[in-house]
Design a protein around this motif. Structure first.
Motif, PDB file in Angstrom:
ATOM      1  N   ALA A  41       0.834  -1.201   0.000  1.00 45.52           N
ATOM      2  CA  ALA A  41       0.000   0.000   0.000  1.00 45.52           C
ATOM      3  C   ALA A  41       0.871   1.254   0.000  1.00 45.52           C
ATOM      4  CB  ALA A  41      -0.925   0.004   1.211  1.00 45.52           C
ATOM      5  N   GLN A  42       1.949   1.233   0.759  1.00 42.01           N
ATOM      6  CA  GLN A  42       2.873   2.370   0.795  1.00 42.01           C
ATOM      7  C   GLN A  42       3.505   2.572  -0.572  1.00 42.01           C
ATOM      8  OE1 GLN A  42       3.392   4.392   3.360  1.00 42.01           O
ATOM      9  NE2 GLN A  42       5.008   5.595   2.435  1.00 42.01           N
ATOM     10  N   GLY A  43       3.878   1.495  -1.229  1.00 46.86           N
ATOM     11  CA  GLY A  43       4.472   1.582  -2.554  1.00 46.86           C
ATOM     12  C   GLY A  43       3.503   2.138  -3.574  1.00 46.86           C
ATOM     13  N   ARG A  44       2.239   1.755  -3.481  1.00 49.05           N
ATOM     14  CA  ARG A  44       1.225   2.267  -4.413  1.00 49.05           C
ATOM     15  C   ARG A  44       0.968   3.747  -4.184  1.00 49.05           C
ATOM     16  NH1 ARG A  44      -1.507  -2.831  -3.290  1.00 49.05           N
ATOM     17  NH2 ARG A  44      -2.622  -1.751  -1.660  1.00 49.05           N
ATOM     18  N   SER A  45       0.963   4.191  -2.932  1.00 44.65           N
ATOM     19  CA  SER A  45       0.663   5.592  -2.662  1.00 44.65           C
ATOM     20  C   SER A  45       1.800   6.507  -3.112  1.00 44.65           C
ATOM     21  CB  SER A  45       0.372   5.815  -1.174  1.00 44.65           C
ATOM     22  OG  SER A  45       1.536   5.635  -0.404  1.00 44.65           O
TER      23      SER A  45
END
Length: 54
Positions: A41-45
Motif C-alpha cells: 500500500a505504501q508503494g502504491r501511494s
C-alpha cells in the motif's frame, strides 16, 4: 537524534522482535502478511513520486 533516543529506539525494536518471535507460527504468518500489505500500500501511494531522503 541523541544517543539516549537511539538506545530507546533500539530497545523498542528488540522488544518488538522478541514479541514477534514469541508468537505461534500461524500468528507470525498473519503479522508478515499484514506488514507485506502495508508495504504494498505504501508503494502504491508513492508511485510516480521521486525518492527523497527521510
Amino acid at each position: 537524534m541523541d544517543a539516549k533516543t537511539d538506545r530507546s529506539d533500539e530497545a523498542q525494536g528488540l522488544r518488538l522482535i522478541r514479541a514477534f518471535l514469541s508468537l505461534p507460527p500461524d500468528k507470525r504468518a498473519e503479522v508478515i502478511a499484514f506488514v507485506e500489505e502495508l508495504a504494498r500500500a505504501q508503494g502504491r501511494s508513492e508511485a510516480g513520486t521521486e525518492a527523497s531522503p527521510r
